[in-house]
Design a protein around this motif. Structure first.
Motif, mmCIF file in Angstrom:
data_model
loop_
_atom_site.group_PDB
_atom_site.id
_atom_site.type_symbol
_atom_site.label_atom_id
_atom_site.label_comp_id
_atom_site.label_asym_id
_atom_site.label_seq_id
_atom_site.Cartn_x
_atom_site.Cartn_y
_atom_site.Cartn_z
ATOM 1 N N ASP A 1 0.889 -1.372 -0.188
ATOM 2 C CA ASP A 1 -0.310 -0.011 -0.275
ATOM 3 C C ASP A 1 0.567 1.375 0.359
ATOM 4 O O ASP A 1 0.787 2.228 1.194
ATOM 5 C CB ASP A 1 -0.952 0.415 1.297
ATOM 6 C CG ASP A 1 -2.272 0.858 0.867
ATOM 7 O OD1 ASP A 1 -2.699 1.085 -0.716
ATOM 8 O OD2 ASP A 1 -2.770 1.305 1.732
ATOM 9 N N ALA A 2 1.918 1.225 -0.788
ATOM 10 C CA ALA A 2 3.319 2.411 -1.007
ATOM 11 C C ALA A 2 2.365 3.162 -1.618
ATOM 12 O O ALA A 2 1.960 2.840 -2.527
ATOM 13 C CB ALA A 2 4.240 1.488 -1.437
ATOM 14 N N SER A 3 3.054 4.579 -1.593
ATOM 15 C CA SER A 3 2.947 5.752 -2.002
ATOM 16 C C SER A 3 3.871 7.023 -2.420
ATOM 17 O O SER A 3 4.826 7.069 -1.076
ATOM 18 C CB SER A 3 1.140 6.822 -1.477
ATOM 19 O OG SER A 3 0.097 6.066 -1.284
ATOM 20 N N LEU A 4 4.300 7.114 -3.405
ATOM 21 C CA LEU A 4 5.225 8.052 -4.299
ATOM 22 C C LEU A 4 4.881 9.478 -4.602
ATOM 23 O O LEU A 4 4.488 9.046 -5.599
ATOM 24 C CB LEU A 4 6.498 7.087 -4.261
ATOM 25 C CG LEU A 4 7.716 8.001 -4.561
ATOM 26 C CD1 LEU A 4 8.353 8.450 -3.403
ATOM 27 C CD2 LEU A 4 8.308 6.871 -5.511
ATOM 28 N N GLN A 5 5.653 10.343 -4.694
ATOM 29 C CA GLN A 5 5.120 11.425 -5.544
ATOM 30 C C GLN A 5 6.597 12.157 -6.187
ATOM 31 O O GLN A 5 7.304 12.256 -5.297
ATOM 32 C CB GLN A 5 4.508 12.545 -5.369
ATOM 33 C CG GLN A 5 2.998 12.386 -5.231
ATOM 34 C CD GLN A 5 1.817 13.454 -4.867
ATOM 35 O OE1 GLN A 5 2.860 14.535 -4.307
ATOM 36 N NE2 GLN A 5 0.484 13.266 -4.736
ATOM 37 N N VAL A 6 6.997 12.657 -7.440
ATOM 38 C CA VAL A 6 8.321 13.081 -7.951
ATOM 39 C C VAL A 6 7.937 13.744 -8.945
ATOM 40 O O VAL A 6 7.034 13.712 -9.395
ATOM 41 C CB VAL A 6 9.123 11.908 -8.165
ATOM 42 C CG1 VAL A 6 10.633 12.031 -8.782
ATOM 43 C CG2 VAL A 6 9.512 10.712 -7.632
#
Length: 635
Positions: free
Chosen positions: A20-25
């Motif tokens: 359930d991982a989230s990331l923004q770049v």
């Protein structure tokens, strides 16, 4: 926003890599992903590149954004010229050009309207992809990275092959560039070159690296992958390390309180009959909930428990070379080497890939004899040798047999241990003990070789590129244990931080087989080389400084009403030549002192003070010349 991972999950077997991982770049960010070996860092990059799909959740890349990944496996690239390999980074352009050429030939023959419309579509697609400039883009990237297009890719050294693969990724002009352990198997010069190229890169960079100095030089943000969860930490690796230590301390305190409460509730529910008659059913349900939380808690993977078994002391003299030389087929690899290694010395061996660092180790250990000169080896040497090719591992044998040679027990110093407990110290799971070593990942093979070596008593530790494929936690623990080792250490490494934290002197390959014996670590070597370059520039500038009086005589009067010097300014002008001369004399004397390699054997505080004084003198000299020019123009 260029990239978003929204509640992504990925598992291989029963083990979750992403939960359930989230990331923004964002555009322009340089994000380093850190985590233990096997946590799923490479899998994360594969998800972003589109080479893998998540089990659930979504990976979003801004429409039209180009993503390129530096290929980690050099063997996966077909042989050919460098230009062909670099052009392989534009497969879509190659496909469109081939289709356009075929459609053009067919249209010229038939003048079919449908073919005409297809030609127009292909031309529009090529325009959008800048396909007509493909050859120019390939040539530009190769020129920028110093590549020769006609050279054969398979004939290049490993470092140059990595450079070609980087060009293959950059030719796409990606908005997002993915790098998986880009410094592995690169020498220090190549790593510093890569740092410079990546600092100039204008797109977003998402990379995995265990090289702490490389991460500190590049990262604007660190993202940690720990137990399937991604957490973001602004700043470089040093900032992340400090804040992470604070978080782990707080987490340990919270878990201790949780475990204490759980233990108290377990005692309460197991009380006698009277307590059970009066117990609160809500409290029982709360206890069941606590148990469920404890079962669901995914504990942080433990740290490897590395211990080096030490043998009795060797003789005081370990190695002594007198004008030693090694040559192969008429090519001199080591020329006129005279040096002495004493018991307890900690020596780093540095130089470009292929220059002969491993040959020097083989010479010292007796695997090679000098073709000229003399070499003496001390008595009572017990050697633990870590070779970068891991040739000491039997990949067909089990993990346990590689360490204990078909025995259930292993002797570590004065202690006898079961092989399973010893392997668990190096983070091997029980289900891996009887599996062949050939099934392990690169990082796991490194840990296995360390476990094999450190089980045998040694007073001479020889490590040839030990940091490749190790995660940062294990690398830092290895660094600590090698620093504590009481014997002699020979270390070949491209990891500048590891070198600075372990060694006290260097053997530096300087070209043409020449090796410099340098007192200090890599940071001191860099400072010494910079001082040498400044001294050379100062010497080259002497003729220009000698011409200053001629400029003084030729000074033109100021336009308009001339300004006259005040009495104080006139005195300052008269005194400046003597001041400049004194400053330059001090600077030259200090530069000569710093240029002596023995200078860096002094205490660190003394070295730092002298280097700071040298920099200040340079600034004072420049300021004095500028002031002289200003006043002289008024005179």
């Amino acid at each position: 926003m260029l990239l978003r991972l929204d509640r992504v999950s990925l598992a291989y077997g029963s083990r979750p890599l992403l939960d359930d991982a989230s990331l923004q770049v964002e555009a322009g960010e340089r994000v380093c992903v850190v985590g233990r070996n096997g946590e799923g860092k490479s899998s994360l990059l594969r998800l972003v590149s589109g080479a893998a799909l998540p089990d659930s959740g979504a990976v979003w890349v801004r429409p039209g954004a180009r993503v390129a990944m530096l290929v980690q496996d050099v063997g996966a690239v077909a042989s050919g010229t460098v230009a062909d390999v670099v052009a392989g980074g534009l497969p879509e352009v190659a496909r469109l050009r081939a289709e356009f050429d075929a459609a053009s030939v067919a249209f010229a023959r038939t003048h079919d309207e449908a073919l005409g419309r297809e030609l127009a579509r292909l031309q529009q697609a090529l325009d959008a992809a800048r396909g007509w400039q493909a050859e120019q883009r390939v040539e530009t990237v190769m020129t920028r990275l110093g590549l020769e297009g006609a050279a054969r890719f398979e004939a290049l050294s490993g470092g140059w092959q990595r450079r070609v693969l980087l060009a293959r990724a950059l030719v796409l002009e990606p908005d997002i560039l993915l790098l998986d352990e880009p410094t592995n198997h690169l020498d220090i010069d190549a790593i510093e070159w890569l740092e410079g190229v990546m600092r100039e890169y204008r797109g977003a960079l998402l990379f995995v690296s265990h090289d702490r100095r490389f991460v500190n030089a590049l990262a604007t943000r660190v993202v940690e992958l720990d137990r399937g969860v991604l957490s973001s930490w602004p700043g470089n690796y040093d900032a992340y390390q400090q804040r992470k230590a604070e978080q782990l301390a707080a987490e340990a305190q919270q878990r201790a309180l949780f475990d204490k409460k759980l233990a108290q509730e377990e005692v309460w529910i197991r009380k006698g009959v009277e307590a059970r008659r009066t117990r609160n059913e809500g409290r029982v349900r709360a206890l069941y909930a606590l148990r469920e939380q404890r079962r669901a808690r995914l504990d942080r993977q433990g740290q490897a428990q590395i211990r080096i078994a030490e043998a009795e002391e060797s003789a005081k003299l370990v190695f002594e070379c007198e004008h030693a030389e090694v040559a192969f087929d008429g090519r001199v690899v080591i020329r006129d080497l005279s040096t002495r290694v004493m018991r307890g010395d900690r020596i780093g061996i540095v130089g470009p890939n292929g220059v002969g660092k491993s040959t020097l180790i083989r010479l010292l250990l007796g695997e090679l004899e000098p073709t000229a000169g003399k070499l003496r080896r001390g008595a009572r040497l017990e050697v633990a040798y870590y070779d970068q090719q891991r040739e000491q591992l039997d990949l067909d044998a089990s993990v346990a047999d590689n360490v204990a040679a078909r025995s259930d027990f292993i002797r570590i110093g004065d202690e006898t241990r079961h092989v399973s407990g010893y392997l668990q110290d190096f983070l091997f799971r029980p289900d891996q003990f009887r599996t062949p070593a050939g099934t392990l990942s690169g990082g796991e093979r490194n840990r296995l070789l360390l476990a094999r070596l450190f089980a045998r008593p040694a007073n001479l530790l020889v490590l040839d590129e030990p940091t490749n494929d190790l995660d940062i936690d294990t690398l830092e623990l290895l660094e600590e244990k090698v620093s504590e080792f009481a014997g002699t250490v020979l270390l070949v490494s491209h990891d500048r931080a590891f070198l600075d934290n372990v060694v006290t002197s260097l053997l530096v390959f300087e070209g043409d087989g020449r090796i410099r014996d340098f007192a200090g670590g890599h940071a001191e070597l860099t400072a010494w080389r910079a001082a040498q370059q400044r001294a050379a520039r100062a010497q080259a500038a002497e003729p220009r400084r000698a011409a200053v009086p001629a400029r003084e005589e030729a000074a033109a009067p100021a336009a308009g009403k001339p300004r006259r010097l005040s009495w104080k300014e006139q005195r300052e002008l008269e005194q400046l030549p003597a001041r400049i001369e004194a400053l330059e004399a001090d600077k030259s004397a200090l530069e000569a002192e710093v240029a002596d390699p023995a200078f860096y054997a002094r205490p660190h505080a003394e070295v730092s003070t002298a280097l700071a004084r040298l920099a200040a003198l340079g600034t004072e000299v420049d300021a004095a010349y500028a002031r002289w020019s200003e006043l002289d123009a008024v005179k």
